[in-house]
Design a protein around this motif. Structure first.
Motif, PDB file in Angstrom:
ATOM      1  N   THR A  48       0.833  -1.204   0.000  1.00  0.00           N
ATOM      2  CA  THR A  48       0.000   0.000   0.000  1.00  0.00           C
ATOM      3  C   THR A  48       0.865   1.249   0.000  1.00  0.00           C
ATOM      4  OG1 THR A  48      -1.791  -1.159   1.176  1.00  0.00           O
ATOM      5  CG2 THR A  48      -1.800   1.256   1.258  1.00  0.00           C
ATOM      6  N   LYS A  59      -5.556   7.564  -6.919  1.00  0.00           N
ATOM      7  CA  LYS A  59      -5.600   6.396  -7.798  1.00  0.00           C
ATOM      8  C   LYS A  59      -5.588   5.077  -7.036  1.00  0.00           C
ATOM      9  CE  LYS A  59      -3.316   8.665 -11.714  1.00  0.00           C
ATOM     10  NZ  LYS A  59      -2.168   8.614 -12.652  1.00  0.00           N
ATOM     11  N   SER A  61      -6.733   1.943  -4.997  1.00  0.00           N
ATOM     12  CA  SER A  61      -7.964   1.168  -4.842  1.00  0.00           C
ATOM     13  C   SER A  61      -7.608  -0.246  -4.406  1.00  0.00           C
ATOM     14  CB  SER A  61      -8.742   1.105  -6.160  1.00  0.00           C
ATOM     15  OG  SER A  61      -8.043   0.328  -7.121  1.00  0.00           O
ATOM     16  N   MET A  62      -8.614  -0.952  -3.904  1.00  0.00           N
ATOM     17  CA  MET A  62      -8.396  -2.341  -3.504  1.00  0.00           C
ATOM     18  C   MET A  62      -8.042  -3.196  -4.723  1.00  0.00           C
ATOM     19  SD  MET A  62      -8.883  -2.346  -0.211  1.00  0.00           S
ATOM     20  CE  MET A  62      -9.549  -3.790   0.614  1.00  0.00           C
ATOM     21  N   ARG A  63      -8.662  -2.914  -5.865  1.00  0.00           N
ATOM     22  CA  ARG A  63      -8.359  -3.662  -7.081  1.00  0.00           C
ATOM     23  C   ARG A  63      -6.909  -3.437  -7.520  1.00  0.00           C
ATOM     24  NH1 ARG A  63     -12.495  -5.871  -9.984  1.00  0.00           N
ATOM     25  NH2 ARG A  63     -14.619  -5.384  -9.288  1.00  0.00           N
ATOM     26  N   ARG A  64      -6.475  -2.173  -7.440  1.00  0.00           N
ATOM     27  CA  ARG A  64      -5.104  -1.864  -7.855  1.00  0.00           C
ATOM     28  C   ARG A  64      -4.101  -2.552  -6.927  1.00  0.00           C
ATOM     29  NH1 ARG A  64      -1.105  -1.950  -9.504  1.00  0.00           N
ATOM     30  NH2 ARG A  64       0.351  -0.365 -10.260  1.00  0.00           N
ATOM     31  N   SER A  82     -11.879  -2.401   4.873  1.00  0.00           N
ATOM     32  CA  SER A  82     -12.110  -1.354   3.886  1.00  0.00           C
ATOM     33  C   SER A  82     -10.793  -0.741   3.422  1.00  0.00           C
ATOM     34  CB  SER A  82     -12.983  -0.248   4.493  1.00  0.00           C
ATOM     35  OG  SER A  82     -12.272   0.416   5.528  1.00  0.00           O
ATOM     36  N   LYS A  83     -10.903   0.078   2.385  1.00  0.00           N
ATOM     37  CA  LYS A  83      -9.742   0.823   1.906  1.00  0.00           C
ATOM     38  C   LYS A  83      -9.230   1.759   2.988  1.00  0.00           C
ATOM     39  CE  LYS A  83     -10.067   4.258  -1.121  1.00  0.00           C
ATOM     40  NZ  LYS A  83     -10.222   4.994  -2.405  1.00  0.00           N
TER      41      LYS A  83
END
Length: 258
Positions: A48, A59, A61-64, A82-83
């Motif tokens: 992270t 920019k 995100s959890m997907r990134r 959560s993020k």
């Protein structure tokens, strides 16, 4: 408008990842055994921080993050809710980079304060995503808590009365926060423009110099700016920071003498 009954059924406001018990577990995972992804909270937090440094919070995100770790996004929810959890954990991890002086050491509090202020400034410059997040969270993780405790004990060492110490902390560290935040964001802006700081400033000043509405501002600061000629942006900034910090230290000394 939601009724009182509706509000009562909503999930309560979450205060901090450090208060829900999950962050305190050895790996930060949910109950129920190991997850086959082989992840742990430290690895997720490190990734992270890397992503935030490279791409910024907008920019992120959890997907990134999942793509960076080569796992599914759902795997991350085995460790965090959560993020925001990840952003809070990343902020505390970044704070762990600070080198904290020992307030109990027989060292001059002035130098200790200057060193800590410089380290805090450098932290904000290295991680420009950090300062906007600091007002969103309680900042009570182990690294932020160690920093706050160090600051409190160091200011107490100055000899200021207890009722004056919070103001002294605000004067020094809010100044550093603002200085480091602006510096970090300016460096990011220069990088996005594909220029070094000195080139960017030269171009900006050249554009401003021809604007009649800004002429009073330029004229009022002309003598000050001429006195700074010949220095790079970095040199000027370092000199300004050191002098401003000296003024704050002198102010604390003056109050203690009273």
């Amino acid at each position: 408008m939601a009724s009182a009954a509706d509000r009562d059924t909503k999930r309560p406001v979450r205060m901090s990842v450090w208060l829900d018990g999950k962050a305190a577990t050895s790996r930060g995972r949910r109950a129920g055994g190991d997850h086959p992804s082989g992840l742990d909270r430290d690895r997720i937090t490190e990734a992270t921080v890397r992503l935030l440094d490279a791409e910024g919070a907008a920019k992120f995100s959890m997907r990134r993050l999942a793509a960076e770790l080569n796992v599914t996004a759902m795997s991350l929810y085995w460790y965090v809710d959560s993020k925001d959890d990840l952003l809070e954990l990343a902020g505390d991890a970044a704070a762990g980079e600070l080198r904290l002086p020992d307030p109990d050491a027989d060292d001059d509090w002035r130098e200790q304060l200057r060193d800590l202020a410089q380290g805090y400034r450098a932290l904000l410059v290295r991680h420009p995503w950090l300062s906007p997040l600091m007002g969103r969270f309680l900042n009570i993780g182990p690294n932020w808590s160690a920093f706050v405790l160090c600051v409190q004990r160091l200011i107490a060492k100055t000899g200021l009365a207890p009722e004056q110490q919070a103001g002294a902390i605000a004067a020094v560290f809010q100044f550093v926060y603002g200085f480091g935040t602006i510096e970090g964001h300016f460096l990011k802006r220069c990088a996005e423009a594909g220029m070094g700081q000195d080139e960017y400033v030269a171009r900006a000043m050249g554009a401003i110099d021809g604007e009649p509405d800004l002429a009073p501002v330029m004229e009022a600061g002309r003598e000050m700016n001429e006195a700074r000629q010949g220095a790079t942006v970095d040199e000027t900034r370092d000199r300004d920071f050191a002098f401003a910090l000296d003024l704050l230290v002198a102010g604390i000394e003056a109050r203690t003498r009273r």
